[in-house]
Write a protein that holds these residues in place. Structure first.
Motif, PDB file in Angstrom:
ATOM      1  N   TRP A 169     -17.518  45.310   7.551  1.00  0.00           N
ATOM      2  CA  TRP A 169     -18.940  45.056   7.825  1.00  0.00           C
ATOM      3  C   TRP A 169     -19.203  43.565   7.968  1.00  0.00           C
ATOM      4  CZ3 TRP A 169     -23.358  42.623   6.084  1.00  0.00           C
ATOM      5  CH2 TRP A 169     -24.590  43.143   6.524  1.00  0.00           C
ATOM      6  N   PHE A 170     -18.670  42.773   7.052  1.00  0.00           N
ATOM      7  CA  PHE A 170     -18.980  41.340   7.037  1.00  0.00           C
ATOM      8  C   PHE A 170     -18.279  40.546   8.142  1.00  0.00           C
ATOM      9  CE2 PHE A 170     -19.861  42.355   2.504  1.00  0.00           C
ATOM     10  CZ  PHE A 170     -21.152  41.841   2.420  1.00  0.00           C
ATOM     11  N   PRO A 172     -16.830  40.971  11.249  1.00  0.00           N
ATOM     12  CA  PRO A 172     -17.275  40.913  12.649  1.00  0.00           C
ATOM     13  C   PRO A 172     -18.641  40.265  12.816  1.00  0.00           C
ATOM     14  CG  PRO A 172     -16.424  43.097  12.112  1.00  0.00           C
ATOM     15  CD  PRO A 172     -16.578  42.366  10.825  1.00  0.00           C
ATOM     16  N   ARG A 173     -19.474  40.360  11.814  1.00  0.00           N
ATOM     17  CA  ARG A 173     -20.792  39.728  11.892  1.00  0.00           C
ATOM     18  C   ARG A 173     -20.692  38.210  11.787  1.00  0.00           C
ATOM     19  NH1 ARG A 173     -21.767  44.865  10.353  1.00  0.00           N
ATOM     20  NH2 ARG A 173     -23.847  45.747  10.779  1.00  0.00           N
ATOM     21  N   ILE A 174     -19.651  37.737  11.154  1.00  0.00           N
ATOM     22  CA  ILE A 174     -19.482  36.294  10.967  1.00  0.00           C
ATOM     23  C   ILE A 174     -18.738  35.662  12.141  1.00  0.00           C
ATOM     24  CG2 ILE A 174     -18.356  34.543   9.515  1.00  0.00           C
ATOM     25  CD1 ILE A 174     -18.841  36.483   7.138  1.00  0.00           C
ATOM     26  N   GLY A 176     -17.389  37.584  14.991  1.00  0.00           N
ATOM     27  CA  GLY A 176     -17.302  38.404  16.199  1.00  0.00           C
ATOM     28  C   GLY A 176     -16.176  39.408  16.100  1.00  0.00           C
ATOM     29  N   ILE A 177     -16.306  40.499  16.812  1.00  0.00           N
ATOM     30  CA  ILE A 177     -15.360  41.604  16.684  1.00  0.00           C
ATOM     31  C   ILE A 177     -13.964  41.247  17.182  1.00  0.00           C
ATOM     32  CG2 ILE A 177     -16.082  42.656  18.882  1.00  0.00           C
ATOM     33  CD1 ILE A 177     -14.986  44.533  15.679  1.00  0.00           C
ATOM     34  N   TRP A 238     -29.518  38.273   5.707  1.00  0.00           N
ATOM     35  CA  TRP A 238     -28.399  39.192   5.593  1.00  0.00           C
ATOM     36  C   TRP A 238     -28.774  40.615   5.998  1.00  0.00           C
ATOM     37  CZ3 TRP A 238     -23.447  38.503   5.537  1.00  0.00           C
ATOM     38  CH2 TRP A 238     -22.878  37.356   4.986  1.00  0.00           C
ATOM     39  N   LEU A 241     -29.225  41.702   9.661  1.00  0.00           N
ATOM     40  CA  LEU A 241     -28.023  41.881  10.480  1.00  0.00           C
ATOM     41  C   LEU A 241     -27.803  43.346  10.843  1.00  0.00           C
ATOM     42  CD1 LEU A 241     -25.461  39.491   8.737  1.00  0.00           C
ATOM     43  CD2 LEU A 241     -26.558  39.172  10.956  1.00  0.00           C
ATOM     44  N   GLY A 242     -28.330  44.239  10.025  1.00  0.00           N
ATOM     45  CA  GLY A 242     -28.166  45.660  10.289  1.00  0.00           C
ATOM     46  C   GLY A 242     -29.385  46.327  10.886  1.00  0.00           C
ATOM     47  N   ASP A 244     -32.119  47.614  13.593  1.00  0.00           N
ATOM     48  CA  ASP A 244     -31.920  48.128  14.947  1.00  0.00           C
ATOM     49  C   ASP A 244     -32.979  47.628  15.933  1.00  0.00           C
ATOM     50  OD1 ASP A 244     -34.116  49.541  14.104  1.00  0.00           O
ATOM     51  OD2 ASP A 244     -33.252  51.530  14.410  1.00  0.00           O
TER      52      ASP A 244
END
Length: 302
Positions: A169-170, A172-174, A176-177, A238, A241-242, A244
């Motif tokens: 969870w953390f 890719p958000r920091i 990138g995937i 934070w 980030l989730g 929609d």
């Protein structure tokens, strides 16, 4: 709780949590997990603490990952003699596993979820090697700076396991995937400059300047900002980030601006600016959070 595997010190509004297993490169254990969680509980409950710095003891390692002293049993929790949880086994009589059982929970994830819930900003001062849980525990920390001898590695695939500590969870958000997958697929260890280039850390400094810089960042927060505003900002950033849709952010922004605007903190912020003096914010995190906080739905491991 007294601590054996960490040190916790508070000085002039800044808490410093030091991972302290000097003979084992500060390797992570179940005991260290519980001690770190307790230290974050202390920091949250202490209105004098305005920021938390997390670092490792010595100049070799921030945290060299999980303690591998159990050898082949390291990640086989059923076989280990030092399991942090002594409750009954999650393995049913028919051999199937109850994956919702408390004993299945990943220790690194317990820690990162606690850091995620922190009411105080968290700064990682990475003073050396940080691999496995040594790096994933940093991901919910807000600011990460590193010494020029720091090394990082998401080495899980090279140990036959997978990234843990809620890092899927953390990370890719920091960064990138694509970068997250590159580092996790290869499991290779990389240096501080690559971590900086990839957005994992925000600064790289000489080892002897690392803690001074971490304290400078913490001091800037402690001396100039309203504690409740910082706590709200941390969770707004934070948790959005989730979200929609930006409407979710607009709802929380609106509640926060409206409620904060009615407080003595907002008055002090404006007046101190106009009077060109250091602010003295009166509202405390312990009893001054707005009535809509926490606004998110309670989540548990089930």
């Amino acid at each position: 709780m007294s601590y054996d595997e960490i040190k916790y010190e508070v000085e002039d509004g800044i808490a410093t949590l030091t991972l302290y297993r000097p003979d084992a490169m500060n390797a992570f254990t179940g005991k260290m997990m519980f001690e770190m969680i307790d230290a974050f509980d202390k920091a949250d409950a202490d209105d004098d603490v305005r920021a938390v710095i997390v670092t490792g003891d010595g100049e070799r390692a921030f945290c060299a990952g999980a303690d591998l002293s159990q050898g082949a049993k390291t990640f086989d929790y059923e076989s280990r003699e030092d399991r942090p949880d002594k409750q009954e086994s999650p393995v049913k009589p028919d051999g199937t596993v109850d994956y919702s059982h408390e004993a299945v929970r990943d220790g690194g994830g317990r820690l990162t979820l606690r850091i995620f819930e922190s009411k105080k900003p968290v700064i990682a001062a990475v003073n050396g090697a940080a691999v496995g849980v040594g790096i994933t525990m940093q991901l919910p920390m807000d600011i990460r700076i590193a010494s020029d001898n720091a090394r990082f590695g998401f080495v899980f695939a090279r140990r036959g396991i997978v990234p843990e500590a809620a890092s899927s969870w953390f990370l890719p958000r920091i960064v990138g995937i694509s970068k997250a997958l590159e580092w996790c697929y290869s499991g290779r260890v990389f240096g501080a400059q690559e971590a900086l280039d990839g957005g994992l850390v925000s600064e790289v400094l000489p080892q002897d300047k690392l803690m001074a810089r971490a304290k400078e960042i913490a001091r800037e927060i402690a001396d100039n900002t309203a504690p409740v505003s910082v706590t709200l900002t941390r969770h707004m950033m934070w948790r959005m980030l989730g979200a929609d849709h930006p409407m979710e952010a607009h709802k929380i922004d609106s509640r926060a601006i409206y409620s904060r605007g009615r407080t003595d903190d907002a008055k002090e912020g404006v007046v101190s600016f106009l009077e060109k003096r250091k602010p003295d914010y009166p509202v405390k995190v312990s009893d001054g959070m707005p009535d809509f906080f926490p606004w998110w739905e309670e989540r548990s491991y089930e």
